[in-house]
Design a protein around this motif. Sequence first.
Motif, PDB file in Angstrom:
ATOM      1  N   PHE A 179      -8.508  91.584  74.737  1.00 62.86           N
ATOM      2  CA  PHE A 179      -6.997  91.694  75.216  1.00 62.86           C
ATOM      3  C   PHE A 179      -6.066  91.534  74.087  1.00 62.86           C
ATOM      4  N   ALA A 180      -4.794  91.793  74.281  1.00 67.26           N
ATOM      5  CA  ALA A 180      -4.138  91.739  73.027  1.00 67.26           C
ATOM      6  C   ALA A 180      -3.186  90.462  73.602  1.00 67.26           C
ATOM      7  N   PRO A 181      -2.787  89.754  72.413  1.00 67.86           N
ATOM      8  CA  PRO A 181      -2.113  88.447  72.649  1.00 67.86           C
ATOM      9  C   PRO A 181      -0.933  88.601  73.765  1.00 67.86           C
ATOM     10  N   VAL A 182      -0.841  87.517  74.561  1.00 72.87           N
ATOM     11  CA  VAL A 182       0.402  87.740  75.439  1.00 72.87           C
ATOM     12  C   VAL A 182       1.587  87.667  74.772  1.00 72.87           C
ATOM     13  N   GLU A 183       2.468  88.691  75.023  1.00 72.32           N
ATOM     14  CA  GLU A 183       3.983  88.747  74.413  1.00 72.32           C
ATOM     15  C   GLU A 183       4.870  87.996  75.128  1.00 72.32           C
ATOM     16  N   LYS A 184       6.180  87.727  74.624  1.00 74.69           N
ATOM     17  CA  LYS A 184       7.109  87.134  75.326  1.00 74.69           C
ATOM     18  C   LYS A 184       7.545  88.005  76.518  1.00 74.69           C
ATOM     19  N   GLY A 185       7.727  87.285  77.682  1.00 72.26           N
ATOM     20  CA  GLY A 185       8.327  88.164  78.943  1.00 72.26           C
ATOM     21  C   GLY A 185       7.024  88.788  79.584  1.00 72.26           C
ATOM     22  N   PHE A 186       5.854  88.582  79.445  1.00 73.80           N
ATOM     23  CA  PHE A 186       4.655  88.967  80.143  1.00 73.80           C
ATOM     24  C   PHE A 186       3.681  87.838  80.602  1.00 73.80           C
ATOM     25  N   GLU A 187       4.192  86.753  80.801  1.00 76.51           N
ATOM     26  CA  GLU A 187       3.599  85.596  81.408  1.00 76.51           C
ATOM     27  C   GLU A 187       3.755  85.577  82.953  1.00 76.51           C
ATOM     28  N   TYR A 188       2.713  85.778  83.618  1.00 74.92           N
ATOM     29  CA  TYR A 188       2.837  85.649  85.128  1.00 74.92           C
ATOM     30  C   TYR A 188       2.843  84.331  85.702  1.00 74.92           C
ATOM     31  N   GLY A 189       2.604  83.134  84.905  1.00 74.04           N
ATOM     32  CA  GLY A 189       2.678  81.887  85.257  1.00 74.04           C
ATOM     33  C   GLY A 189       4.551  81.489  85.519  1.00 74.04           C
ATOM     34  N   GLU A 190       5.212  82.480  84.741  1.00 73.65           N
ATOM     35  CA  GLU A 190       6.693  82.286  85.238  1.00 73.65           C
ATOM     36  C   GLU A 190       6.957  82.519  86.423  1.00 73.65           C
ATOM     37  N   ILE A 191       6.173  83.399  87.188  1.00 72.48           N
ATOM     38  CA  ILE A 191       6.638  84.022  88.406  1.00 72.48           C
ATOM     39  C   ILE A 191       6.510  82.882  89.548  1.00 72.48           C
ATOM     40  N   LYS A 192       7.502  82.624  90.306  1.00 73.60           N
ATOM     41  CA  LYS A 192       7.220  81.540  91.570  1.00 73.60           C
ATOM     42  C   LYS A 192       7.292  82.060  92.824  1.00 73.60           C
TER      43      LYS A 192
END
Length: 522
Positions: free
Chosen positions: A203-216
Motif C-alpha cells: 500500500f502507498a503511505p496514507v496521505e493527508k486527508g485520507f485518514e478514515y479515523g477522522e470520520i465520526k
Amino acid sequence: MESEICIYTFSPFGFEGSLVTVEVDLRRGIPAVDIVGLADGAVRESRERMRSAVINSGFDFPCERVLISLSPSDLKKEGAGFDLPLALAVLIQSKKNDFKFIEENIMVMGELELNGNLRPVRAVHAAAATAASSGIKMCIVPYENAEEARAAGNMKVFGAKNLTEAFSALSNAELFSSKKQIRNLNSLLVSEEGMIEKHGILFAPVEKGFEYGEIKNQKELIRAVQIAAAGGHNLLAYGAPGCGKTLSLQKFSALLPLLTPEESASVTRIHSIAGLLSKGSSIIRKPVFRQPHQTASIEGMCGGGSQCRPGEISLAHNGVLFLDEASEFKSSVLQMLRVPLESRTITISRAGRTTVYPADFQLLMSANPCPCGNFGSKEKICLCSARSVEQYWKKFSAPLLDRVDIRIRVDPERQSSGPSRTTDELREEIALAVSIQRQRQGKRNSRLLPSDIEKICITDNEAKKLLDEAAEKYEFSPRAAAGCLKVSRTIADMKGLKTINGECMKEAVLLRKNENLIAGML
C-alpha cells in the motif's frame, strides 16, 4: 556504406494504435517537401517545422525535392509526434554517404520547436510497447517522455532534448546505454521504500486527508466501504445531504493496494494515450480514482472523438469511478454503464474504425433519498411529491442496480457513535482478503464468473439456508443471489475463512437488501 537504418513512428488511434514507416526519397526538381500517406493537418504542417528546426540546428536542408512516404498508406496519420521522425529520416537520407548510422530499426517520436528543441508528446508508452512487441529494440523520444518509454520494457531508450542530440544518437549506439539514459526497470515500478506491506500486499503511505479515523459516527458505512475495497464490489451509498457519504467515498483510494505490474501496464498505456501522464513519470502504480462532473456526456464517459480517445470509464480501468450525486447524471449516461460493468471492456466505433478499450472499473455512487434530500428524516420535512421521488429514483434502473452488490443507507440518526477505525487498521483485513484472492485465482471476488462461484463460494448449511430464505423474502434475482455469494466470500476472506458461514452470509444479505429500502420510497 549505405545505412540499413529504418525509421518507425507511431500513429495513436484508440487503445491499439499503429506503427508507421517513414521513408524519404531525394530527387531532382524545384526544392519542396511532399508528404504522401493520408497525413492530417498537423502532420502536413510538420514539413515547415521540420525545415526550420533542421536549419536552426546547424544542419543543411537538402536542396533537392523531398518526398516523404508514410506507410501503410491507407492509415490516417494524426498528431504532432511526426516532427522528429520526419526530420531524422530526411537527415539520414541526405547524409547517408557521410555517416555510418546504426544498422537497426528504430522507433522515433517527438514534436519540434522551430529552434530544434523537442516538446513531449502523448502516447509514448503505447508507442514503445507496440514497437517492442514488433521486435524494435531502440527508441528516441523527447527527454520528458524517456521514463514513460522505458516503462514499456525491452527497449533501449534515448531521451533527446533537441534535434542535434537525436541525430547524434543515430550514429552512436552507446548513448542508449549510458548511465544518464538507462535505469533499472524495477526502479520505474515505484521504489518500495516507504511503501506499507501487509500480508504481502503493498500500500502507498496514507496521505493527508485520507485518514478514515477522522470520520465520526459512520461505522456501518465504513464497514461497507471496507468490504467493497477488499473484493472490488460496486457500491451505492444514499442518505441525507451532509451525512458524510461523499467524504467517506472520496477517501476510498487509500484502502486500495498498489497495482501489480501487469495491471499498471494497461493503466499506464491508457493514460499515455490520453496525454494524462505527468511530466517525467514512468508507470502508474496507484489505482486511479476518477470523479466526473454530473454534466458529463456519453462521449465523455465512453470516449470518442476523431482519434477515439479514452473516456472516464477507461481512465478508471483497474481503479475507481465515483459518481457523486449520481441521480443528477443523465439517465442515458447511467444506463450506458451497464454493458461495461458486465463485459469489463468498451468498444468505440468512429468513421469505419473500431477500437476496444479495457474498462475494468469499480463503480461507487452516492445519492440523496429524494430531490430535496429530506425523505425519511424524522427532524426535517420532505417537500417532494410522491411522483417526484419516483421519477428521481427511476434514473437508477433495475438492471443497473442489479449490478451493484452493496447498497448502504447512511442515516446519522441510526449510525453508531464514536470515531471509525483508522485507514491502517482497515487495510489489515483488506490486505488479507486481496492476498487470498490473488493466490486463489488472480482476480477479485466481484469478477468471479458463475462457474467460479460454484468452486470458490462454498457455504455451510446455515449460510445456504440464509441465502435461500433471503432470496425468497426479498425476491432476489439470480444476479442478486450471486452478488450475495461474492460479497460473503469477500467477508470470509477478510476473516481468513475457507468456508462461508452464516455470519458472513447474514452481513452480505443485509448489505444487499437495502434495495428494498429504495423500493419502499417509490
